[in-house]
Write a protein that holds these residues in place. Structure first.
Motif, PDB file in Angstrom:
ATOM      1  N   SER A  46       0.803  -1.218   0.000  1.00 45.31           N
ATOM      2  CA  SER A  46       0.000   0.000   0.000  1.00 45.31           C
ATOM      3  C   SER A  46       0.835   1.266   0.000  1.00 45.31           C
ATOM      4  O   SER A  46       0.478   2.259  -0.635  1.00 45.31           O
ATOM      5  N   MET A  47       1.950   1.209   0.732  1.00 50.59           N
ATOM      6  CA  MET A  47       2.720   2.443   0.912  1.00 50.59           C
ATOM      7  C   MET A  47       3.262   3.015  -0.396  1.00 50.59           C
ATOM      8  O   MET A  47       3.199   4.230  -0.604  1.00 50.59           O
ATOM      9  N   PRO A  48       3.793   2.178  -1.304  1.00 46.54           N
ATOM     10  CA  PRO A  48       4.217   2.755  -2.577  1.00 46.54           C
ATOM     11  C   PRO A  48       3.051   3.436  -3.298  1.00 46.54           C
ATOM     12  O   PRO A  48       3.199   4.547  -3.814  1.00 46.54           O
ATOM     13  N   VAL A  49       1.903   2.799  -3.306  1.00 47.13           N
ATOM     14  CA  VAL A  49       0.755   3.358  -4.029  1.00 47.13           C
ATOM     15  C   VAL A  49       0.386   4.720  -3.434  1.00 47.13           C
ATOM     16  O   VAL A  49       0.253   5.721  -4.141  1.00 47.13           O
ATOM     17  N   GLN A  50       0.259   4.740  -2.103  1.00 45.54           N
ATOM     18  CA  GLN A  50      -0.119   5.997  -1.445  1.00 45.54           C
ATOM     19  C   GLN A  50       0.893   7.111  -1.716  1.00 45.54           C
ATOM     20  O   GLN A  50       0.529   8.237  -2.025  1.00 45.54           O
ATOM     21  N   SER A  51       2.181   6.751  -1.610  1.00 45.83           N
ATOM     22  CA  SER A  51       3.195   7.791  -1.735  1.00 45.83           C
ATOM     23  C   SER A  51       3.358   8.239  -3.189  1.00 45.83           C
ATOM     24  O   SER A  51       3.563   9.429  -3.451  1.00 45.83           O
ATOM     25  N   PHE A  52       3.259   7.319  -4.117  1.00 41.15           N
ATOM     26  CA  PHE A  52       3.347   7.716  -5.533  1.00 41.15           C
ATOM     27  C   PHE A  52       2.203   8.667  -5.876  1.00 41.15           C
ATOM     28  O   PHE A  52       2.392   9.671  -6.545  1.00 41.15           O
ATOM     29  N   VAL A  53       1.012   8.312  -5.408  1.00 42.93           N
ATOM     30  CA  VAL A  53      -0.146   9.158  -5.714  1.00 42.93           C
ATOM     31  C   VAL A  53      -0.014  10.506  -4.989  1.00 42.93           C
ATOM     32  O   VAL A  53      -0.343  11.560  -5.538  1.00 42.93           O
ATOM     33  N   LYS A  54       0.525  10.458  -3.771  1.00 42.61           N
ATOM     34  CA  LYS A  54       0.652  11.688  -2.998  1.00 42.61           C
ATOM     35  C   LYS A  54       1.654  12.652  -3.644  1.00 42.61           C
ATOM     36  O   LYS A  54       1.362  13.823  -3.839  1.00 42.61           O
ATOM     37  N   HIS A  55       2.826  12.125  -3.967  1.00 36.93           N
ATOM     38  CA  HIS A  55       3.878  13.010  -4.450  1.00 36.93           C
ATOM     39  C   HIS A  55       3.805  13.278  -5.950  1.00 36.93           C
ATOM     40  O   HIS A  55       4.316  14.278  -6.427  1.00 36.93           O
ATOM     41  N   GLY A 111       0.862  12.844  -7.883  1.00 36.86           N
ATOM     42  CA  GLY A 111      -0.544  12.781  -8.278  1.00 36.86           C
ATOM     43  C   GLY A 111      -0.805  13.431  -9.623  1.00 36.86           C
ATOM     44  O   GLY A 111      -1.583  12.912 -10.435  1.00 36.86           O
ATOM     45  N   ALA A 112      -0.124  14.519  -9.853  1.00 36.98           N
ATOM     46  CA  ALA A 112      -0.361  15.249 -11.099  1.00 36.98           C
ATOM     47  C   ALA A 112      -0.050  14.368 -12.309  1.00 36.98           C
ATOM     48  O   ALA A 112      -0.753  14.403 -13.315  1.00 36.98           O
ATOM     49  N   GLU A 113       1.007  13.580 -12.156  1.00 40.19           N
ATOM     50  CA  GLU A 113       1.403  12.692 -13.253  1.00 40.19           C
ATOM     51  C   GLU A 113       0.333  11.619 -13.514  1.00 40.19           C
ATOM     52  O   GLU A 113       0.035  11.275 -14.658  1.00 40.19           O
ATOM     53  N   PHE A 114      -0.244  11.129 -12.428  1.00 43.37           N
ATOM     54  CA  PHE A 114      -1.316  10.134 -12.559  1.00 43.37           C
ATOM     55  C   PHE A 114      -2.551  10.776 -13.203  1.00 43.37           C
ATOM     56  O   PHE A 114      -3.186  10.181 -14.080  1.00 43.37           O
ATOM     57  N   GLU A 115      -2.867  11.992 -12.723  1.00 46.13           N
ATOM     58  CA  GLU A 115      -4.050  12.671 -13.275  1.00 46.13           C
ATOM     59  C   GLU A 115      -3.866  12.942 -14.762  1.00 46.13           C
ATOM     60  O   GLU A 115      -4.793  12.782 -15.560  1.00 46.13           O
ATOM     61  N   TYR A 116      -2.665  13.327 -15.134  1.00 40.82           N
ATOM     62  CA  TYR A 116      -2.375  13.577 -16.546  1.00 40.82           C
ATOM     63  C   TYR A 116      -2.613  12.300 -17.366  1.00 40.82           C
ATOM     64  O   TYR A 116      -3.220  12.310 -18.425  1.00 40.82           O
ATOM     65  N   HIS A 117      -2.136  11.175 -16.806  1.00 40.56           N
ATOM     66  CA  HIS A 117      -2.318   9.862 -17.447  1.00 40.56           C
ATOM     67  C   HIS A 117      -3.796   9.560 -17.660  1.00 40.56           C
ATOM     68  O   HIS A 117      -4.207   9.061 -18.704  1.00 40.56           O
ATOM     69  N   ILE A 118      -4.582   9.847 -16.609  1.00 44.45           N
ATOM     70  CA  ILE A 118      -6.006   9.520 -16.666  1.00 44.45           C
ATOM     71  C   ILE A 118      -6.715  10.414 -17.683  1.00 44.45           C
ATOM     72  O   ILE A 118      -7.509   9.937 -18.497  1.00 44.45           O
TER      73      ILE A 118
END
Lengths: 439, 780
Positions: A397-406, A408-415
């Motif tokens: 869980s911790m990698p997922v939480q921290s990747f999204v936390k730090h 997040g913009a990159e994930f949102e861009y992907h989506i």
């Protein structure tokens, strides 16, 4: 590999893993000394407490305290287990200790057995590094022949039998109670605690499990004194530590430095960033530790407290360095796949949750993300964390939480854009690995 | 004692209790799947997460030990959040195929999903699919529904004693499966159906037969082994659809043997006898009850007039009810015959007239857990009494030392610490050695009756057993079916009684049928010089009344029985089933109700009289046996046959109490010494678990199990070698007379040398005759 520090010092010569070389470096002197002087068990444990040696496997639990949990007057066998089941992505230090200085582990275990009254020990070695298992077996033969292990060690009435045991590559067997199950010949699955191994461990007997590096540090602590070891590092973070530096650096490898060394210095030792690129992110303690942005990391020193303060964990000391060419979604996809694949399947949140996490991240990476996916990821990780039998659920869980936390913009861009914020040609330039067309 | 506060309620619990235990005391329900009161703690489902004061994380109630002053909230926001989170995970890969799932309506996951599940799923990915496994003829699998709680795995390992299931693979790929190419063959396998909290393991015979809410739940008592397991029989439109355990902690706990659970299929089978029938010449004619009963009454009257009332004999199954057995003996005595017996597989009746009371287990079933030494003599314990064996298995884990004496050493899944593996003919001598050794061990003289004739040489095995018994605080000696059917049963019983006296423990019979103790209590055995079962067959009678017994399967010597019945003028068979052998032997067949269609009483091995009511209407023209016997008594003009209901019969049969009539003591049996005949082959006959009584031997699913395999000739390897026969070869096995039967020889190191184990109660071995005695084996 670095030849600095304690454990790896003097091991860069020709075949210097052999007994004669170890003895020439001062090896087995600590064991000889405690046997000759009949040092009390309490004195050894006190020395360890003074040194503030903290478990090198990842949790950082004070070793001296752990040893003091072993029941003193237990009728029957007590066991010792060395956890060399190093399987976390990014971690490759224990194999080098066993490869280049196996006798330090053997001596450390013998001292531990002496201090806790254990009669039998097992070194559980990760199944995918078989040649290292063989190297350790050879060292064990040497130690037995020289009377450092076995019956009546060095002519005393102290006996300690030590065996190597190789696993079959399951990550979960690095969890200490799964490791015990595996030694017992059962399916490697963590036990629920309590009872803890110190009261109900291997074959139901009191057992202490320590990491390879922890045991390897013990002879040096006894030789230089707990105080001396502690002073190598900084308060509450005693001694030296091996860091497995990997990723986008010029000279990946193991570096043994004193705790408290600035990250920037460690990065410099590893040859700096590959191609002089900008540091983007670092996972400072193995793949289960939360990722930290590069700039945060540059302000950290490499010790338990500093990294913890920054919001991550020193863990096993596996430093995964990522530069600006890294797609963080893809990086997380790889990590999530690992935990999905390595969950033991025993308890519900991890068995079901790791697959869910991986599939959602996989979807985002492949341009099929949905607007509420990041909330979903945060919610699923919250439902896994703290609800499982062992720490694998947290580790996933911790990698997922921290990747999204730090990031997040990159994930949102992907989506939103169905493609990566880091352009494919940049990713290709930074990596030899395959970059999917959707990136 | 520890103090704990659960949801604001203070309770006290014993040291070592878990939060789940405390919740049970407090009357609080904590949702769970993997937790089960009889199984080890797995803590893997995580459904029972609760909030504990000062704990940073929710903790599993099932695995969290109570500490003094602990405060727990089971339904707080934090707890429910954790529970709902787990429920979501459980459901994401669950097929949610409740409408076509047999578990629907009685599914723990379905029930809890109502309280803890969401109305829609956030999981939009592909679901996991798991291939089904073949677990054998009794348990059906839909493994995609499995939530990996491992209750079934733990059951096979801990309760059934053999880990026949396990969890293979990792993570999401984890699957519950049997060993490759293996099925689940335990005689307790059906319990995993009850344990499965979802529809992954369901009953194969019951598959798609009915919905749980369509079924009536009625209590009953198992008619099979001597334990008297409590049942819930589920019926729909007067048809038995399923049998489940009724929790009775002092008998079957929450378990059932497969025999108890799946035998009901026979009740709905096409072999039921559903109308009275009379043989006219070679033809069987269906008649009405009036005609049939008059035929019987006239026939019996005629025999009594032509010869003597003593020319009539009655042989009843020990699976018949107390009421049936009582009325049968009353009828016989009414017409002036004392020839009545229910001990059809017994050969030695020398204890008759020397007994202080009805033979029984000698202890309560619930006391098994308190034993520290147990000697089991001549028993197929695991198959003859599966749940009694299960209790012994659990007790053995807590320190009970089990010893065994007899010709058989098949796997009981119980550690047997000391064993004397001796041929049947050596059992008396070996048990006498144990008596001698125990007396020596205890330093006390043996009882007067044994003073002479005890062996002076004691084998190591017998001494080891004696030493074990001498070291116990609470000991028992159990006599199994091989003792009850032994040609020197009375001597074995006398020796066991002496062992019990010397060790300060108890001795008794395990029993192999539902109502053997009840048979004694009902007086269904000769009391005034009449003939016992053996004598009735040996000497022959002019007329026989059979109740629930099949000539070729239920008697000590099926050949002699069939011959004796063949010579009789009149054979009246009261039976729930039609069969070729009854048609061959009988002249009239009267359909009587099996246990589900009649009220009645069974007295189990511990002397517990358990009455039950009918759960379904009798099929066709079938009538309860007690009513048939009552009317027959009326037709014969006998006094005292005006019972209004079965309770009145029970009251007459059992009187005020049963307990004071239980007594294993026998007096005056002389234990003789015989030199062993070393070179002869002896028969060891077991009654296989699924052939033991008329119901179970007609249950189709049970007949497909491994335990129902066609009998073979099991022989010790050393004896097999001496005979020059290889394991797997066909041999002709024959008794002193008769041509014998052809069987496959199988090497079995769980047998004493010179023993040939050939199962009884099976059509293929009936021609072998007596269940004990000498045999010859030849290659064919």
């Amino acid at each position: 590999m670095s030849a600095h520090g304690l454990i790896l010092a003097g091991t860069d010569g020709d075949r210097t893993w052999r007994l004669q070389d170890y003895v020439a470096r001062g090896g087995y002197s600590a064991l000889k000394k405690i046997i000759a002087e009949k040092t009390s068990q309490d004195a050894i444990i006190a020395e360890l407490k003074t040194s503030v040696l903290r478990g090198r496997g990842g949790a950082g639990f004070p070793t001296g305290l752990k040893w003091s949990f072993m029941p003193r007057n237990f009728p029957g066998d007590k066991y010792l287990a060395c956890n060399s089941d190093e399987g976390e992505p990014g971690t490759f230090k224990d194999r080098d200790i066993l490869r280049f200085n196996p006798h330090s582990v053997i001596e450390g275990m013998a001292i531990a057995a002496y201090a806790m009254g254990a009669t039998r020990g097992y070194n559980y070695i990760h199944g995918e590094i078989f040649e290292i298992y063989q190297r350790f077996e050879e060292a064990l033969d040497e130690a037995r022949a020289a009377g450092f292990v076995g019956q009546n060690i060095l002519g005393s009435d102290f006996s300690f039998e030590l065996f190597a045991h190789h696993g079959y590559g399951a990550y979960i067997c690095g969890e200490e109670t799964a490791l015990l199950e595996s030694i017992e010949g059962k399916k490697g699955q963590p036990r629920f605690k309590p009872p803890f191994p110190a009261s109900y461990g291997l074959y139901g007997k009191p057992t202490t499990i320590n990491n390879t590096e922890t045991f390897a540090s013990v002879p040096f602590i006894l030789n230089m004194g707990g105080e001396g070891f502690l002073n190598l590092g900084k308060p509450n973070n005693g001694g030296t530590k091996l860091f497995s530096v990997s990723g986008h650096v010029n000279r990946p490898g193991n570096y043994e430095v004193t705790l408290g060394t600035p990250f920037a210095e460690l990065l410099e030792m590893a040859g700096g960033m590959r191609g002089g690129r900008k540091l983007k992110a670092v996972i400072p303690g193995g793949s289960s530790a939360p990722v930290l942005p590069g700039d945060v990391m540059m302000d950290c020193t490499m010790d338990y407290d500093s990294i913890s303060k920054a919001g991550s964990m020193l863990g096993s000391g596996a430093v995964i360095v990522m530069d600006e060419t890294t797609c963080m979604v893809k990086a997380l996809e790889r990590l999530s796949y690992f935990y999905f694949e390595e969950s033991c399947g025993q308890c519900t949140p991890c068995r079901e949750g790791t697959g869910w996490l991986y599939r959602v991240v996989h979807r985002i990476e492949h341009g099929l993300g949905r607007p509420d996916d990041l909330d979903l990821l945060n919610s699923v990780t919250a439902n896994i964390m703290g609800r499982t039998i062992c720490a694998l659920g947290d580790a996933a869980s911790m990698p997922v939480q921290s990747f999204v936390k730090h990031f997040g913009a990159e994930f949102e861009y992907h989506i939103e854009n169905k493609k990566c914020l880091v352009p494919p040609e940049v990713q290709r330039a930074g990596s030899q690995i395959y970059v999917s067309p959707s990136c | 004692m520890l103090e704990i506060e659960i949801d604001g309620k203070q309770v006290q619990v014993a040291d070592g209790s878990t939060v789940m235990d405390a919740a049970a005391v407090a009357g609080t329900y904590i949702p769970h799947f993997c937790y089960h009161k009889k199984l080890s703690i797995a803590a893997n489902c995580r459904m029972c997460l609760v909030q504990v004061e000062k704990a940073p994380k929710p903790l599993p109630a099932c695995a969290t030990p109570v500490t003094n002053g602990m405060k727990v909230w089971t339904h707080s926001e934090a707890a429910v959040k954790a529970q709902k989170g787990v429920m979501e995970f459980l459901l994401i890969n669950h097929p949610l195929d409740c409408p076509i799932c047999d578990q629907g309506g009685e599914c723990q996951l379905q029930d809890l999903a109502v309280g803890y599940g969401a109305s829609g799923s956030r999981y939009q990915e592909e679901k996991r699919v798991v291939f089904n496994k073949n677990l054998g003829p009794l348990v059906s699998t839909d493994m995609t529904r499995c939530i990996n709680c491992t209750r079934c795995v733990r059951f096979t390992q801990e309760i059934a004693g053999e880990m026949e299931l396990g969890q293979a693979f990792r993570g999401e790929h984890a699957e519950i499966m049997p060993f490759i190419e293996k099925t689940v063959d335990s005689e307790l396998s059906g319990n995993i159906i009850d344990l499965c909290p979802v529809g992954a393991l369901t009953s194969k015979p019951f598959r798609f037969a009915a919905r749980t809410w369509e079924l009536s739940r009625r209590r009953s008592v198992s008619p099979h082994d001597s334990l008297g397991s409590n049942l819930i029989v589920q019926t729909k439109h007067d048809v038995v659809k399923r049998v489940l355990p009724y929790d009775n902690e002092s008998l079957n706990e929450c378990w059932l043997s497969d025999k108890d659970r799946f035998s009901y299929e026979a009740l709905n089978g096409d072999q039921r006898l559903t109308a009275p029938m009379i043989k006219q010449g070679a033809e069987w004619k269906q008649v009405d009850w009036q005609a049939a009963l008059e035929f019987v009454a006239n026939g019996l009257r005629g025999i009594a007039e032509d010869y003597d009332a003593a020319a009539i004999g009655a042989l009843a199954s020990p699976h018949a009810t107390v009421e049936e057995l009582y009325l049968l003996q009353k009828l016989m005595r009414g017409i002036g015959s004392d020839n009545v017996d229910f001990r059809l597989r017994q050969q030695d009746f020398r204890a008759d007239g020397k007994r202080a009371g009805a033979p029984w287990l000698g202890m309560r079933v619930a006391e098994v857990g308190e034993l520290d030494r147990l000697l089991v003599v001549g028993s197929f314990l695991r198959k003859d009494a599966p749940l009694l064996a299960q209790r012994v298995r659990q007790a053995a884990k807590r320190g009970l030392q089990v010893s065994a004496l007899g010709p058989n050493a098949e796997e009981w899944l119980i550690p047997v610490r000391q064993r004397a593996l001796v041929a049947p003919s050596m059992m008396v001598e070996t048990l006498a050695e144990v008596v001698a050794a125990l007396a020596a061990e205890k330093g006390v003289p043996v009882g007067g009756a044994f003073a002479s004739g005890l062996p002076t040489r004691v084998s190591d095995e017998a001494r080891a057993i004696a030493v074990a018994l001498a070291g116990g605080q609470k000991t028992a000696v159990w006599l199994g079916s091989l003792v009850a059917g032994h040609p020197r049963a009375a001597e074995l019983q006398a020796l066991a009684q002496e062992l019990a006296r010397l060790s300060g423990g108890t001795a008794g019979f395990i029993g192999s049928a539902a109502n053997e103790v009840g048979g004694y209590l009902a007086g269904a055995l000769p009391q005034t010089g009449g003939l016992n079962a053996g004598a009735m067959i040996e000497q022959g009678r002019k007329a026989y009344i059979l109740v629930g017994a099949e000539p070729d399967l239920d008697f000590a010597d099926p050949v002699a029985t069939t011959a004796a019945l063949g010579r009789a003028q009149l054979v009246v068979a009261l039976s729930a089933f039609d069969s070729a052998s009854l048609r061959e032997s009988a002249d009239v067949m009267l359909p009587i109700a099996p246990f589900t269609e009649t009220s009645g009483t069974f007295v189990n091995c511990e002397g517990r009289a358990q009455s039950f009511a009918a759960v379904a209407r009798p099929q066709g023209e079938t009538r309860p046996g007690w009513k048939v016997l009552r009317v027959l008594g009326n037709l014969l003009g006998l006094e005292g046959f005006d019972y209004a209901d079965s309770e009145a019969v029970r009251a007459d049969a059992l009187g005020a109490g049963v307990e004071e009539r239980l007594d294993n003591a026998i007096d005056g049996v002389i234990v003789a010494s015989h030199a062993a005949a070393s070179d002869v082959l002896e028969r060891v006959a077991d009654v296989p678990i699924y052939f033991a009584d008329p119901i179970v031997r007609r249950a189709p699913s049970l007949q497909k199990t491994r335990d129902a395999a066609v009998p073979v000739a099991r022989i010790a390897p050393v004896t097999l070698a001496a005979l020059g026969v290889a394991s797997g070869q066909r041999v002709r096995v024959a008794a002193a007379s008769g041509e014998g039967v052809e069987l496959v020889a199988v090497a079995d190191d769980g047998l004493a040398p010179n023993c040939v184990r050939v199962a009884a109660a099976h059509a293929t071995t009936a021609a072998l005759g007596a269940m004990s005695g000498q045999l010859s084996v030849e290659r064919v």
